[in-house]
Design an enzyme around this catalytic site. Structure first.
Site, mmCIF file in Angstrom:
data_model
loop_
_atom_site.group_PDB
_atom_site.id
_atom_site.type_symbol
_atom_site.label_atom_id
_atom_site.label_comp_id
_atom_site.label_asym_id
_atom_site.label_seq_id
_atom_site.Cartn_x
_atom_site.Cartn_y
_atom_site.Cartn_z
ATOM 1 N N HIS A 196 5.223 -3.709 3.766
ATOM 2 C CA HIS A 196 5.478 -2.655 2.383
ATOM 3 C C HIS A 196 6.966 -3.495 2.030
ATOM 4 O O HIS A 196 6.974 -3.187 0.788
ATOM 5 C CB HIS A 196 5.515 -1.753 2.760
ATOM 6 N N HIS A 223 -0.932 1.468 10.186
ATOM 7 C CA HIS A 223 -1.406 0.753 9.144
ATOM 8 C C HIS A 223 -0.640 -0.594 8.830
ATOM 9 O O HIS A 223 -0.616 -1.638 7.672
ATOM 10 C CB HIS A 223 -1.105 1.558 8.170
ATOM 11 N N HIS A 224 0.518 -0.595 9.520
ATOM 12 C CA HIS A 224 1.479 -1.722 9.767
ATOM 13 C C HIS A 224 2.228 -2.126 8.334
ATOM 14 O O HIS A 224 2.230 -3.217 8.560
ATOM 15 C CB HIS A 224 0.171 -3.098 10.543
ATOM 16 N N CYS A 225 2.333 -0.935 8.505
ATOM 17 C CA CYS A 225 3.549 -1.246 6.725
ATOM 18 C C CYS A 225 3.043 -2.385 5.974
ATOM 19 O O CYS A 225 3.264 -2.625 4.917
ATOM 20 C CB CYS A 225 4.454 -1.714 7.180
ATOM 21 N N ALA A 226 1.283 -2.342 5.832
ATOM 22 C CA ALA A 226 0.336 -2.437 5.264
ATOM 23 C C ALA A 226 -0.361 -2.140 5.061
ATOM 24 O O ALA A 226 -1.484 -2.105 4.906
ATOM 25 C CB ALA A 226 -0.340 -3.436 5.305
#
Length: 413
Positions: free
Chosen positions: A127, A366-369
């Protein structure tokens, strides 16, 4: 020490945190993609700074101030050499990769992006390497474009060439995906961007800890990374930028050493690199980062690469022996030391919670994705990642914990 190997048992002894037990089990820390652990050598230099020469830098003429200034600026030179930047002015200390990227988006982007221009990214980005460019595109009425990915989450040269064109002004791309482990050919992408008059900004958060970097060879215009992912302290990052670009950019924060002169109604800025380092600098953190770099260099990137490659391939093979386990991203021989996966019919957060009871630390979410999660067709995943202190024993502990998790959730109460 051999160029292609190191004594992992000796390395483990340098990390006090790994001595503890979690839930009465040995700790298998497999979350270095989020934050790496810190060796005692780095802890010692931080302790030494605060005990012996804690002071502000640059303007003090007393002994402690001079020692702190030397430590801080020597750290900058260590980083410059580490990434083979040409000039020390090209090394800006920031709060981390996110802060570095935002400086580029606001300072370079606002001055150089106009209506109708295009900014190129990919769906594999963190992100922090999408949202700043989204916001820039909105501010300037520009267009955000995405390079398509293959089914394995990789980029094809033809797609890169088809997406970058004469309207492209900025290409922003991860060197290594924090989710898929995809390793992007940023040198080739930089060449294509430059052929069209664009600049390239590289998110190096997942590459700087694991591979040798050469800014003059890659020819990136901007390159960002963080200390806490490469054995260093939290709260410290680096923005590399070509000197000629940084000289023409305006600062985005004001105060402290970045000031040259202030009148009642105006001010002028200090020279590089101080122009972009407002307020009291990250002195202890920079000194700690430099020590982390020394530690990494002592191990050697050839040895680090070989160690991580063997672990990743071993984990990949062992994990796929579990029925219902799916791994996302490139094949085992074309990925960095990260494996993102799901167990069929078990939520990733349940997986992470369950393996934690066996002493295994993995990441879930979501692993910043989130755009990448949508591309994968899932809401979240679990992720294991490997670094210099990990062993096959850690992998075996993970695999056994995953098997127990699958068995538990298959039980009919």
């Amino acid at each position: 020490m051999a160029e292609h190997s190191f004594d992992v048992k000796a390395v483990i002894k340098d990390f006090p945190i790994l001595e503890q037990k979690v839930n009465n089990k040995r700790l298998a820390y497999l979350d270095s993609t989020a934050t790496s652990q810190t060796p005692v050598q780095v802890l010692n230099v931080l302790d030494d700074y605060y005990k012996r020469y804690n002071s502000n830098v640059h303007r003090g003429v007393h002994t402690l101030g001079s020692l702190a200034t030397d430590g801080y600026e020597n750290a900058r030179e260590t980083v410059r050499r580490f990434i083979n930047a040409k000039y020390f002015e090209e090394i800006i200390f920031t709060r981390g990769t996110t802060a570095s990227i935002n400086i580029v988006a606001h300072s370079y982007g606002d001055a150089n992006i106009s209506e109708g221009d295009e900014i190129v990214v990919t769906e594999m980005e963190h992100h922090a390497n999408i949202v700043p460019w989204q916001q820039l595109a909105k501010r300037k009425n520009a267009t955000l474009k995405f390079i398509p990915m293959t089914k394995d989450g990789e980029l094809q040269l033809d797609d890169i060439k088809a997406t970058i064109n004469d309207k492209t002004k900025i290409v922003a791309i991860a060197h290594v995906s924090n989710v898929l482990g995809t390793i992007n050919d940023v040198k080739t992408i930089a060449k294509i961007a430059h052929e069209h008059g664009a600049v390239i900004s590289v998110d190096g958060a997942q590459s700087a800890p694991h591979m040798a970097l050469d800014m003059q060879d890659i020819d990136a215009d901007f390159y960002s990374f963080s200390g806490h992912k490469m054995l260093g302290p939290t709260g410290i990052g680096v923005l590399y930028g070509k000197r000629e670009l940084l000289q023409n950019m305006e600062p985005v924060e004001f105060g402290g050493d970045m000031i040259d002169f202030v009148s009642k109604y105006d001010a002028t800025w200090a020279d590089l690199p101080t122009k972009f380092e407002a307020g009291t600098p990250l002195i202890a953190q920079a000194i700690g980062l430099a020590e982390a770099i020394h530690y990494i260099e002592n191990l050697g990137f050839n040895a680090i690469h070989q160690h991580e490659k063997e672990l990743t391939e071993y984990a990949y093979e062992q994990m796929l022996t579990i029925d219902g386990l799916e791994i996302y991203g490139p094949p085992k021989d074309r990925r960095a030391g990260v494996i993102t996966f799901n167990l069929a019919d078990i939520h990733p957060h349940d997986v992470a919670t369950a393996v934690d009871t066996e002493g295994v630390a993995v990441r879930a979410g979501h692993h910043c994705a989130q755009p990448l999660m949508k591309w994968l067709g899932v809401s979240s995943t679990a992720r294991a990642s490997f670094y210099v202190y990990n062993t096959k024993e850690d992998v075996d502990q993970l695999v056994q914990a995953l098997k127990q998790t699958k068995e538990f959730f298959s039980y009919e109460f």
